[in-house]
Design a protein around this motif. Structure first.
Motif, PDB file in Angstrom:
ATOM      1  N   ARG A   1       1.505   8.575   1.818  1.00 61.37           N
ATOM      2  CA  ARG A   1       1.518   8.330   0.383  1.00 61.37           C
ATOM      3  C   ARG A   1       0.133   8.579  -0.240  1.00 61.37           C
ATOM      4  NH1 ARG A   1       4.964   8.962  -2.696  1.00 61.37           N
ATOM      5  NH2 ARG A   1       4.501   7.216  -4.064  1.00 61.37           N
ATOM      6  N   ALA A   2      -0.933   8.267   0.494  1.00 59.38           N
ATOM      7  CA  ALA A   2      -2.279   8.581  -0.002  1.00 59.38           C
ATOM      8  C   ALA A   2      -2.458  10.094  -0.145  1.00 59.38           C
ATOM      9  CB  ALA A   2      -3.332   7.998   0.931  1.00 59.38           C
ATOM     10  N   LEU A   3      -1.983  10.849   0.843  1.00 60.53           N
ATOM     11  CA  LEU A   3      -2.064  12.308   0.768  1.00 60.53           C
ATOM     12  C   LEU A   3      -1.232  12.839  -0.394  1.00 60.53           C
ATOM     13  CD1 LEU A   3      -1.849  13.247   4.560  1.00 60.53           C
ATOM     14  CD2 LEU A   3      -3.845  13.410   3.066  1.00 60.53           C
ATOM     15  N   ALA A   4      -0.067  12.228  -0.624  1.00 61.20           N
ATOM     16  CA  ALA A   4       0.759  12.634  -1.761  1.00 61.20           C
ATOM     17  C   ALA A   4       0.024  12.372  -3.073  1.00 61.20           C
ATOM     18  CB  ALA A   4       2.096  11.890  -1.739  1.00 61.20           C
ATOM     19  N   GLY A   5      -0.718  11.280  -3.137  1.00 59.97           N
ATOM     20  CA  GLY A   5      -1.509  10.991  -4.333  1.00 59.97           C
ATOM     21  C   GLY A   5      -2.563  12.045  -4.579  1.00 59.97           C
ATOM     22  N   ILE A   6      -3.178  12.545  -3.504  1.00 60.40           N
ATOM     23  CA  ILE A   6      -4.163  13.621  -3.636  1.00 60.40           C
ATOM     24  C   ILE A   6      -3.494  14.876  -4.196  1.00 60.40           C
ATOM     25  CG2 ILE A   6      -5.694  15.157  -2.342  1.00 60.40           C
ATOM     26  CD1 ILE A   6      -6.170  12.808  -0.396  1.00 60.40           C
ATOM     27  N   GLY A   7      -2.320  15.213  -3.669  1.00 56.02           N
ATOM     28  CA  GLY A   7      -1.580  16.370  -4.178  1.00 56.02           C
ATOM     29  C   GLY A   7      -1.131  16.171  -5.612  1.00 56.02           C
ATOM     30  N   GLY A   8      -0.710  14.947  -5.943  1.00 54.78           N
ATOM     31  CA  GLY A   8      -0.269  14.659  -7.306  1.00 54.78           C
ATOM     32  C   GLY A   8      -1.388  14.813  -8.310  1.00 54.78           C
ATOM     33  N   ALA A   9      -2.597  14.432  -7.931  1.00 56.54           N
ATOM     34  CA  ALA A   9      -3.749  14.602  -8.818  1.00 56.54           C
ATOM     35  C   ALA A   9      -3.968  16.074  -9.138  1.00 56.54           C
ATOM     36  CB  ALA A   9      -4.999  14.004  -8.164  1.00 56.54           C
ATOM     37  N   ALA A  10      -3.785  16.942  -8.135  1.00 55.12           N
ATOM     38  CA  ALA A  10      -3.939  18.382  -8.362  1.00 55.12           C
ATOM     39  C   ALA A  10      -2.854  18.913  -9.290  1.00 55.12           C
ATOM     40  CB  ALA A  10      -3.886  19.121  -7.025  1.00 55.12           C
ATOM     41  N   ILE A  11      -1.632  18.440  -9.105  1.00 52.78           N
ATOM     42  CA  ILE A  11      -0.529  18.914  -9.947  1.00 52.78           C
ATOM     43  C   ILE A  11      -0.788  18.593 -11.405  1.00 52.78           C
ATOM     44  CG2 ILE A  11       1.894  18.452 -10.512  1.00 52.78           C
ATOM     45  CD1 ILE A  11       2.410  18.227  -7.480  1.00 52.78           C
TER      46      ILE A  11
ATOM     47  N   TRP B   1       0.808  -1.213   0.000  1.00 55.58           N
ATOM     48  CA  TRP B   1       0.000   0.000   0.000  1.00 55.58           C
ATOM     49  C   TRP B   1       0.847   1.271   0.000  1.00 55.58           C
ATOM     50  CZ3 TRP B   1      -4.783   1.135  -1.279  1.00 55.58           C
ATOM     51  CH2 TRP B   1      -5.680   0.089  -1.401  1.00 55.58           C
ATOM     52  N   VAL B   2       2.159   1.153   0.159  1.00 51.92           N
ATOM     53  CA  VAL B   2       3.028   2.317  -0.038  1.00 51.92           C
ATOM     54  C   VAL B   2       2.894   2.801  -1.484  1.00 51.92           C
ATOM     55  CG1 VAL B   2       5.418   3.112  -0.082  1.00 51.92           C
ATOM     56  CG2 VAL B   2       4.650   1.614   1.761  1.00 51.92           C
ATOM     57  N   VAL B   3       2.745   1.869  -2.406  1.00 55.16           N
ATOM     58  CA  VAL B   3       2.523   2.194  -3.815  1.00 55.16           C
ATOM     59  C   VAL B   3       1.034   2.346  -4.112  1.00 55.16           C
ATOM     60  CG1 VAL B   3       2.774   1.377  -6.178  1.00 55.16           C
ATOM     61  CG2 VAL B   3       4.653   1.074  -4.555  1.00 55.16           C
ATOM     62  N   ASN B   4       0.228   1.392  -3.647  1.00 54.79           N
ATOM     63  CA  ASN B   4      -1.195   1.390  -3.993  1.00 54.79           C
ATOM     64  C   ASN B   4      -1.939   2.606  -3.469  1.00 54.79           C
ATOM     65  OD1 ASN B   4      -0.809  -1.029  -5.249  1.00 54.79           O
ATOM     66  ND2 ASN B   4      -1.625  -2.289  -3.582  1.00 54.79           N
ATOM     67  N   ALA B   5      -1.598   3.071  -2.254  1.00 55.14           N
ATOM     68  CA  ALA B   5      -2.309   4.209  -1.670  1.00 55.14           C
ATOM     69  C   ALA B   5      -2.139   5.452  -2.545  1.00 55.14           C
ATOM     70  CB  ALA B   5      -1.797   4.478  -0.258  1.00 55.14           C
ATOM     71  N   PHE B   6      -0.926   5.651  -3.036  1.00 52.63           N
ATOM     72  CA  PHE B   6      -0.677   6.790  -3.924  1.00 52.63           C
ATOM     73  C   PHE B   6      -1.469   6.653  -5.216  1.00 52.63           C
ATOM     74  CE2 PHE B   6       1.425   9.141  -7.221  1.00 52.63           C
ATOM     75  CZ  PHE B   6       1.896  10.288  -6.614  1.00 52.63           C
ATOM     76  N   ASN B   7      -1.379   5.483  -5.844  1.00 51.81           N
ATOM     77  CA  ASN B   7      -2.014   5.284  -7.147  1.00 51.81           C
ATOM     78  C   ASN B   7      -3.530   5.415  -7.079  1.00 51.81           C
ATOM     79  OD1 ASN B   7       0.510   4.837  -8.185  1.00 51.81           O
ATOM     80  ND2 ASN B   7       0.322   2.617  -8.262  1.00 51.81           N
TER      81      ASN B   7
END
Length: 526
Positions: free
Chosen positions: A121-131, A65-71
């Motif tokens: 990593r989930a929070l980073a995924g949220i930020g990445g979606a915005a970027i 989930w280190v990878v999956n949470a982000f994706n």
């Protein structure tokens, strides 16, 4: 009504043209820096997993989930961020996403527990979606004409390079400085991006949807649908594709998407204006990156495992071979933009890219254990070329069809199709591979004492790990067991390749059919 403006750069009429170009360059540089971080993280974090697991004493599921949470967070929130950008402003939304990503990466650097790392990593995924969504919308706002084509070509190039070289860059950081530096570099790069935000805010004149509110219900329904879909695909090989659990998840996905469509038609300011998607040409362009996900991203993810497991390549050698797939990304997006600027049909280039993708994927059938690399160099380069020609070109062409005040929503939908399909395609590939391997080995594995559960063996082999299961059987039978697994893995790989080629062919036909008709000049606002 949305606020109207004649120029995307504030004050450009009063200042010299050179000053406007400098502001455009600053915005482009900031967006590209941020965009590079996101796909690098998507493809590169997996390299650090063994080191994270050892350092944090993490089990297999929380480690994955280190990878999956982000994706998952990335795929689920991209569309929502596009709509938010149209409401609060693209610079503000872009800055908010970069801030969330940087803060989450900072937490990842100091995380002492794998669960905390998963949350970060989930929070980073949220930020990445915005970027991604807001960055594309910003480029659409700031650039016009041939300059927009070049900007989106660079956008596609940088995103492709991030995906392609993320594992290599992460590997260097892990070996030289430790896994925490994979996330520390993200913090440093995004801090530089955030330094440019005040100047970006002064330079960009926004086209906002005045008086609109965030569509919370629509966003929640879309996130739920994505979660149901990805979970169903991921569990297909474990629960059975025709099992009640998987079918129930797929049925739930359809039901939630139907409810989502009903809600979006009735909400005054929807997360997704269905009128935008109704434009045939826009929808055709949004399907192009889906083909890239099935034909290119799956190979980028799983071909190294095949090379190591079936071909006996070291990780370094497998990475070198993968350059034949990724090297077209270095030049072809910009080449495509220059051709369009000279009058070549953009849609013609995009259709050619899909044809090359189909031909390349089918050509990868030439792979077999011990194959001469010169034999497979051509289909690898053709596959990479098919992906690279459309990278960036699709974004610019799609956003030209949409009214300026809906650019964020349109970019969000396009990137949801791109990133959501990547998550789906990778999950489909892995699950189908495990299913086929299990079908080929189930009876034989039972005859090897100590091998373990056949389904578990198939899942391990599908990840590219053959030595693990082979090491559990008696040494006298290890050679024959290894040969069995390699043969099953190779056969399953070729079976799944036919499926991927078929998917790409279907998408090619759909894109040609949809783009053949006359689309609306610009999608209408509500």
């Amino acid at each position: 009504m949305a606020a109207q403006t004649e120029s995307p750069l504030a004050g450009e009429d009063a200042g010299p043209r050179a000053s406007g170009r400098r502001r455009q360059t600053l915005i482009l540089a900031a967006v590209l820096l941020a965009v590079f971080v996101v796909p690098t993280s998507i493809s590169g974090t997996g390299v650090a997993l063994p080191y994270i697991g050892s350092d944090l004493d993490a089990g297999l599921v929380p480690l994955q989930w280190v990878v999956n949470a982000f994706n998952v967070a990335f795929a689920c929130l991209t569309l929502a961020w596009g709509s938010i950008a149209d409401i609060i402003g693209r610079v503000r939304a872009f800055a908010l996403g970069a801030t969330v990503y940087a803060a989450a990466s900072l937490v990842s650097v100091f995380a002492g527990d794998v669960i905390l790392l998963d949350v970060a990593r989930a929070l980073a995924g949220i930020g990445g979606a915005a970027i991604f969504s807001c960055g594309a919308a910003l480029l659409s706002t700031v650039f016009e004409g041939p300059a927009r084509g070049r900007a989106f070509a660079l956008f596609g190039t940088v995103a492709g390079l991030g995906v392609s070289f993320g594992p290599s860059l992460s590997g260097v950081l892990v070996e030289s400085a430790g896994w925490r530096w994979v996330f520390a570099v993200h913090v440093i790069v995004l801090a530089l991006v955030l330094l440019a935000v005040p100047a970006m805010g002064r330079a960009v004149r926004e086209n906002r949807v005045e008086g609109a509110r965030v569509d919370v219900l629509g966003s929640a329904l879309f996130v739920l649908a994505m979660l149901l879909l990805t979970t169903g695909i991921a569990q297909g090989s474990q629960w059975g594709w025709a099992g009640p659990g998987v079918l129930g998840l797929f049925a739930g996905t359809i039901a939630v998407l139907a409810l989502f469509a009903v809600v979006e038609k009735r909400v005054e300011h929807p997360m997704l204006d269905l009128g935008v998607v109704a434009d045939r040409r826009f929808l055709a362009l949004c399907l192009v990156p889906v083909a890239g996900s099935f034909g290119f991203v799956t190979m980028l993810t799983y071909l190294p495992g095949y090379l190591a497991a079936a071909g006996g390549y070291s990780s370094g050698a497998a990475g070198a071979v993968m350059l034949m797939l990724t090297v077209p990304m270095l030049v072809l997006p910009l080449v495509a933009a220059k051709l369009v600027a000279k009058g070549v049909s953009a849609m013609g280039i995009i259709r050619l890219s899909l044809v090359l993708l189909v031909v390349g994927v089918v050509g990868l059938q030439l792979f077999e254990p011990g194959v001469n690399l010169w034999l497979v160099a051509a289909p690898m380069l053709v596959t990479g070329t098919g992906y690279a020609l459309a990278a960036g070109l699709v974004d610019g062409q799609a956003l030209e069809l949409v009214a300026p005040e809906r650019a964020g929503m349109a970019a969000g939908f396009l990137n949801t199709m791109r990133l959501g399909s990547e998550a789906v395609a990778v999950a489909v590939y892995g699950s189908l591979l495990a299913t086929v391997i299990s079908g080929r080995t189930r009876d034989d594995v039972a005859g090897y004492a100590g091998a373990g559960d056949p389904a578990a063996v198939a899942g391990t082999v599908a990840s590219g790990n053959i030595s693990g299961p082979a090491g559990r059987v008696a040494e006298a039978r290890r050679g024959s067991f290894t040969d069995l697994l390699v043969h099953a893995y190779d056969g399953a790989f070729h079976t799944v390749l036919w499926v991927l080629g078929g998917v790409c062919l279907v998408l090619l036909v759909l894109v040609v059919a949809l783009s053949g008709g006359r689309g609306t000049e610009r999608a209408k606002t509500r």
